[in-house]
Write an enzyme that holds these catalytic residues in place. Sequence first.
Site, PDB file in Angstrom:
ATOM      1  N   ILE B  48      52.970  58.442 -18.653  1.00  0.00           N
ATOM      2  CA  ILE B  48      52.102  57.283 -18.872  1.00  0.00           C
ATOM      3  C   ILE B  48      50.646  57.646 -18.611  1.00  0.00           C
ATOM      4  O   ILE B  48      50.323  58.279 -17.608  1.00  0.00           O
ATOM      5  CB  ILE B  48      52.492  56.125 -17.939  1.00  0.00           C
ATOM      6  CG1 ILE B  48      53.935  55.700 -18.224  1.00  0.00           C
ATOM      7  CG2 ILE B  48      51.533  54.941 -18.095  1.00  0.00           C
ATOM      8  CD1 ILE B  48      54.490  54.749 -17.198  1.00  0.00           C
ATOM      9  N   HIS B  50      47.794  55.874 -17.473  1.00  0.00           N
ATOM     10  CA  HIS B  50      47.582  54.574 -16.852  1.00  0.00           C
ATOM     11  C   HIS B  50      46.223  53.987 -17.212  1.00  0.00           C
ATOM     12  O   HIS B  50      45.246  54.709 -17.389  1.00  0.00           O
ATOM     13  CB  HIS B  50      47.681  54.708 -15.331  1.00  0.00           C
ATOM     14  CG  HIS B  50      49.061  55.039 -14.862  1.00  0.00           C
ATOM     15  ND1 HIS B  50      50.055  54.098 -14.779  1.00  0.00           N
ATOM     16  CD2 HIS B  50      49.614  56.215 -14.495  1.00  0.00           C
ATOM     17  CE1 HIS B  50      51.167  54.685 -14.351  1.00  0.00           C
ATOM     18  NE2 HIS B  50      50.929  55.973 -14.174  1.00  0.00           N
ATOM     19  N   LYS B 250      54.474  52.813  -7.801  1.00  0.00           N
ATOM     20  CA  LYS B 250      54.197  51.752  -8.744  1.00  0.00           C
ATOM     21  C   LYS B 250      55.489  51.082  -9.183  1.00  0.00           C
ATOM     22  O   LYS B 250      55.484  50.232 -10.043  1.00  0.00           O
ATOM     23  CB  LYS B 250      53.443  52.323  -9.936  1.00  0.00           C
ATOM     24  CG  LYS B 250      52.004  52.664  -9.567  1.00  0.00           C
ATOM     25  CD  LYS B 250      51.160  52.983 -10.770  1.00  0.00           C
ATOM     26  CE  LYS B 250      51.035  54.449 -11.100  1.00  0.00           C
ATOM     27  NZ  LYS B 250      50.823  55.377 -10.013  1.00  0.00           N
ATOM     28  N   SER B 336      51.022  60.935  -8.681  1.00  0.00           N
ATOM     29  CA  SER B 336      50.677  59.984  -9.725  1.00  0.00           C
ATOM     30  C   SER B 336      49.389  59.257  -9.318  1.00  0.00           C
ATOM     31  O   SER B 336      49.223  58.961  -8.139  1.00  0.00           O
ATOM     32  CB  SER B 336      51.824  58.977  -9.866  1.00  0.00           C
ATOM     33  OG  SER B 336      51.727  58.338 -11.089  1.00  0.00           O
TER      34      SER B 336
HETATM   35  C1  FAD Z   1      58.753  61.138 -11.588  1.00  0.00           C
HETATM   36  C2  FAD Z   1      57.268  61.247 -11.773  1.00  0.00           C
HETATM   37  C3  FAD Z   1      56.623  60.387 -12.657  1.00  0.00           C
HETATM   38  C4  FAD Z   1      55.247  60.474 -12.838  1.00  0.00           C
HETATM   39  N1  FAD Z   1      54.671  59.676 -13.774  1.00  0.00           N
HETATM   40  C5  FAD Z   1      53.346  59.788 -14.004  1.00  0.00           C
HETATM   41  C6  FAD Z   1      52.741  58.999 -15.004  1.00  0.00           C
HETATM   42  O1  FAD Z   1      53.410  58.245 -15.702  1.00  0.00           O
HETATM   43  N2  FAD Z   1      51.399  59.092 -15.177  1.00  0.00           N
HETATM   44  C7  FAD Z   1      50.652  59.934 -14.443  1.00  0.00           C
HETATM   45  O2  FAD Z   1      49.457  59.950 -14.640  1.00  0.00           O
HETATM   46  N3  FAD Z   1      51.217  60.728 -13.512  1.00  0.00           N
HETATM   47  C8  FAD Z   1      52.541  60.683 -13.285  1.00  0.00           C
HETATM   48  N4  FAD Z   1      53.123  61.485 -12.354  1.00  0.00           N
HETATM   49  C9  FAD Z   1      52.300  62.455 -11.650  1.00  0.00           C
HETATM   50  C10 FAD Z   1      52.033  63.693 -12.493  1.00  0.00           C
HETATM   51  O3  FAD Z   1      53.202  64.156 -13.109  1.00  0.00           O
HETATM   52  C11 FAD Z   1      51.473  64.772 -11.610  1.00  0.00           C
HETATM   53  O4  FAD Z   1      50.384  64.262 -10.916  1.00  0.00           O
HETATM   54  C12 FAD Z   1      51.010  65.999 -12.364  1.00  0.00           C
HETATM   55  O5  FAD Z   1      51.993  66.473 -13.246  1.00  0.00           O
HETATM   56  C13 FAD Z   1      50.638  67.066 -11.390  1.00  0.00           C
HETATM   57  O6  FAD Z   1      50.293  68.225 -12.067  1.00  0.00           O
HETATM   58  P1  FAD Z   1      50.055  69.568 -11.308  1.00  0.00           P
HETATM   59  O7  FAD Z   1      49.491  70.492 -12.289  1.00  0.00           O
HETATM   60  O8  FAD Z   1      49.295  69.305 -10.066  1.00  0.00           O
HETATM   61  O9  FAD Z   1      51.489  70.001 -10.788  1.00  0.00           O
HETATM   62  P2  FAD Z   1      52.615  70.877 -11.484  1.00  0.00           P
HETATM   63  O10 FAD Z   1      52.867  70.474 -12.861  1.00  0.00           O
HETATM   64  O11 FAD Z   1      53.768  70.908 -10.556  1.00  0.00           O
HETATM   65  O12 FAD Z   1      51.945  72.302 -11.553  1.00  0.00           O
HETATM   66  C14 FAD Z   1      51.883  73.182 -10.485  1.00  0.00           C
HETATM   67  C15 FAD Z   1      52.178  74.548 -11.025  1.00  0.00           C
HETATM   68  O13 FAD Z   1      51.927  75.521 -10.018  1.00  0.00           O
HETATM   69  C16 FAD Z   1      52.849  76.551 -10.157  1.00  0.00           C
HETATM   70  N5  FAD Z   1      52.924  77.291  -8.910  1.00  0.00           N
HETATM   71  C17 FAD Z   1      53.385  76.861  -7.708  1.00  0.00           C
HETATM   72  N6  FAD Z   1      53.339  77.852  -6.814  1.00  0.00           N
HETATM   73  C18 FAD Z   1      52.824  78.927  -7.421  1.00  0.00           C
HETATM   74  C19 FAD Z   1      52.546  80.265  -7.021  1.00  0.00           C
HETATM   75  N7  FAD Z   1      52.807  80.679  -5.784  1.00  0.00           N
HETATM   76  N8  FAD Z   1      52.029  81.116  -7.917  1.00  0.00           N
HETATM   77  C20 FAD Z   1      51.749  80.714  -9.190  1.00  0.00           C
HETATM   78  N9  FAD Z   1      52.014  79.466  -9.640  1.00  0.00           N
HETATM   79  C21 FAD Z   1      52.544  78.575  -8.761  1.00  0.00           C
HETATM   80  C22 FAD Z   1      54.109  75.806 -10.474  1.00  0.00           C
HETATM   81  O14 FAD Z   1      55.069  76.640 -11.087  1.00  0.00           O
HETATM   82  C23 FAD Z   1      53.619  74.700 -11.412  1.00  0.00           C
HETATM   83  O15 FAD Z   1      53.702  75.058 -12.763  1.00  0.00           O
HETATM   84  C24 FAD Z   1      54.500  61.418 -12.130  1.00  0.00           C
HETATM   85  C25 FAD Z   1      55.140  62.282 -11.243  1.00  0.00           C
HETATM   86  C26 FAD Z   1      56.506  62.219 -11.068  1.00  0.00           C
HETATM   87  C27 FAD Z   1      57.189  63.162 -10.165  1.00  0.00           C
END
Ligand code: FAD
Lengths: 440, 482
Positions: B48, B50, B250, B336
Amino acid sequence: MITRTPRSRYDVVVVGAGPAGLAAALGAREAGAEHVLLVDREPEPGGILQQCIHTGFGLHTFEEELTGPEFAERFIDRLTERGADLLLGSFILDGAPREGAVQIVGRDVGAARVEYGSLVLAMGCRERTRGALRIPGTRPAGVYTAGLAQKMVNMMGVLPGRRVVILGSGDIGLIMARRLVLEGVEVLGVYEILPYSSGLNRNIAQCLNDFDIPLHLSTTVTRVGGRDRVEWVEVCPVDEALRPIAGARRERIACDTLLLSVGLIPENELSQRLGARLDLVTRGPVVDSTLMTSVDGVFACGNVLHVHDLVDWVADEAMRAGRFAAEHALGRPRPRDSVRVVPGQNVRYVVPHTISPDRDQEVLFRVARPVERATIVAVAVGEEREQPIVSKKIRYAFPAEMMRLSLSQADLDKIDAETLRIDVVERPPKKDPKPKGSRS
Amino acid sequence: MLYDAAIIGGGVIGCAIARELSRYAVRVVLIEKECEVGFGTSKSNSGIIHAGHHAPPETLKGQLVVEGNRAFPQLAEELGFGFKQVGEIVVARNADELPALEALKARGEAKGVPGLELWDRERLLREEPNLSPTVAGGLFAPTAGVINPYECCFGLIQNARMNGVELLVESPVLGIDRRDGFLSIKTPRQLLHARFVINAAGVHAAKIAAMVGLTDFTIQPRKGEEYMLDKRMKGVVRRIIFPVPAATTKGTLVIPTFDGTIMVGPTAEDVDEHDISTTDAGARSVFDFVRTLVPSLHPRDTIAEFAGLRAVSDSNDFIIGPTAVPGFINVAGIQSPGLTAAPAIGRYVRDILKDEGLTLVERDDFEPRVRPIPRFSALSMEEKRARIAADPASAHIVCRCEEVTESEVVEAIDQGARTLDGLKFRVRAGMGRCQGGFCTWRCMELLSERLGLPIEAITKRGGGSWLVIPRLDADPNEEASR
Ligand SMILES: Cc1cc2nc3c(=O)[nH]c(=O)nc-3n(C[C@H](O)[C@H](O)[C@H](O)COP(=O)(O)OP(=O)(O)OC[C@H]3O[C@@H](n4cnc5c(N)ncnc54)[C@H](O)[C@@H]3O)c2cc1C
Ligand SMILES: Cc1cc2nc3c(=O)[nH]c(=O)nc-3n(C[C@H](O)[C@H](O)[C@H](O)COP(=O)(O)OP(=O)(O)OC[C@H]3O[C@@H](n4cnc5c(N)ncnc54)[C@H](O)[C@@H]3O)c2cc1C
């Protein structure tokens, strides 16, 4: 027979060159259709039979135990003799039944429009997957449908894993249990949620019992574990409502593969696009006594119509569909269906859905629950009264086995109603059982 | 060689930062431990975008979410991923919840969320007739939308790479050393040096911070389970349906996804960082809850399920900024609405780097657009014919359920797909009703051919997710002779 440049018009076009499609094309030719086109996505004809290298096909049709490819070969040979165009590596995307045309895309034709007098649907079926079962847990690699595993082993020469648990006792799972053991893979057990197997008895005997593979009835997989690859599955006995029994021991089985053999679903997306009405139980088209769907000029047979257990009955049904399709294309008079056929007591479905009182007819059906000592009864259901038309005693009936009932012209003459109901009723146990029953 | 910036973590956040930095003449590397980007939380969420009124304005997440939402229409257009502004409704299930809607509306308006409207019961049921007849009213937000989140990650990284960002996959960061004026990053195969290190490692961000001795925050993974429903439920709601929010999340939602399929979820449960399992209890709580909003939803219609981990920091807010370690920048605790905020976070981090002394000169050859893989199934018959005439591999249907052609699969591989999941999330091969029953093998063959790997080396999603093994030494003819 193989063509790269189809004509722009055929009397009969058949979608799918599995056993159903091959037999339908043959049936159409034998009934006088001059130009018949058979189209399949795959580079070879034969459909699912290509990957069924075990024997057991054709006992009824050829009175021989053939392998899947051998069975297909017989039909391919007969069809080659008769002459038909076979277009491979080609996919029927869509159709326009009002114009009597289909859209084909494929490696040789590119995109082509072909007109037909009749269209026969013989797209087969697909396997039910994990998603539909709602098994909680993780989603690692190593969860496969049994048919995909069969393709891996038999056609690609690789193995799906080393330690395998099979969920569901459908025939493909049973056959794969044996196949994998022969390949040196450990098959830890087959788990079936129902209190009886959904596969044929002969497969239980030949594929499990002969190889000491345990079959656990009334048990299901309740969880899948493992991060990257399956590491274990959890199994648990179920109650009569098929729910895991609360408090029952949940056993974790270490394994790297879970094969699913939990049912087949007719592949009817094309049929739906064409506007064919589907039966909610069979999930195949509703058909009349000539196997014509609710769309004029469009016929269906084989696993796309309803899931069969034996390829012989697929071929049988498809020959008829092909013949009727040819008759329709050639403008021959069509029977007038005036009797609806409906499932009754302990009957899950009946095909076809309507029959004509003017020509003898075979109806195919499955029972809902296993029974011993039963009678099949065809009952004419009038407004005032019900009248049994035919009854046939049977020793047993299993949901896994398709049943057939022939209605002769004499039987049909007795129907004075618009509905014919098929029941399978249990007979009371014999009063005075002979010491050695007729059962052998 | 010294990179200007090394981003650790290829989720939507790392990818958005990479793409933002690729506008400038700087050397950037993104380091991801998995086989492809987006395979962490960023592919397993509700998808989503938002509108922005949920998160409190005094929080960082509350500030970045509105800006993120505004960026999406253009971003989606440039990167070619699907984005549909379907709108959302927060539904009051009884009269007691109505004041909460007013409060949310006031909060949203203060934050500049456009178009918020309170709907009375009648209007609500007219717009969404499948809602429970017992609802009392709703707050409609037209700017909320849905995307396929994994497509967003692939689009971001592809564009970043086109513009010069390097991507290292299968490279878990094992340690970071502080040097004089730069940091050194160790992976199993490389030692990389960078002036700035951006910690965007999602649920693992605290571990990465600890590598440079920072222990000033913790991350608690909070699992959310989601359930996809059968196509036949398409259209049961047209907008995203929220309940009035509870304290921790939410709440559980009814989501018409980008492809129209209905998804319900998520749950919220604190777990360890490895637990991405779905559970019976989770399914029960999701369905029990969403049925109070839309009574016709049923667990029986589930066709797929998954779980993702929110990276919840101990401050319950995003932690973005420079640290006590020179050059080390945290982008942590991105729970999120992290997906929504991603484009805004990209810019925010860019500004931080500037403040920290990185010279950012805009490149005049920056190309903001990627050419998306054309979807054969979406073409008209005329267009299909033309496509096949131009490209014969378009006539080979690989995935029959989603009508995916061989040329789409090949293009996805050329764009970076390395695994079955990578193909599935890029071009939908294996995502349809047979779930790969028919096309898995062909996809494996194409991966093997294009990547020059033996078939046994192809995986579902990298790591230990092997698919097949060679035959053991059983006699292949044994069965035939039985
Ligand atoms: C069930 C659920 C529903 C959600 N719904 C929404 C929504 O509708 N709308 C919204 O805006 N947000 C939503 N969110 C939140 C959103 O998905 C996250 O905020 C966002 O995906 C975070 O992205 P990120 O890149 O921080 O994390 P991630 O996608 O987890 O990326 C982190 C990356 O770091 C890598 N990594 C970790 N350790 C290492 C290492 N040592 N060396 C190299 N790489 C490493 C991992 O492999 C991973 O690929 C939701 C979350 C969840 C769990
Ligand atoms: C794995 C398995 C094992 C079996 N084992 C046995 C056994 O041991 N003994 C026995 O008697 N029976 C067995 N059966 C049953 C029997 O083989 C099947 O009932 C029979 O193959 C069904 O024939 P069909 O022609 O309807 O379908 P299929 O054989 O499935 O053929 C359908 C064909 O249509 C093609 N197609 C589908 N859609 C399109 C389209 N849009 N355009 C072009 N082509 C299309 C497909 O590629 C396929 O080739 C088995 C079935 C399966 C699935």
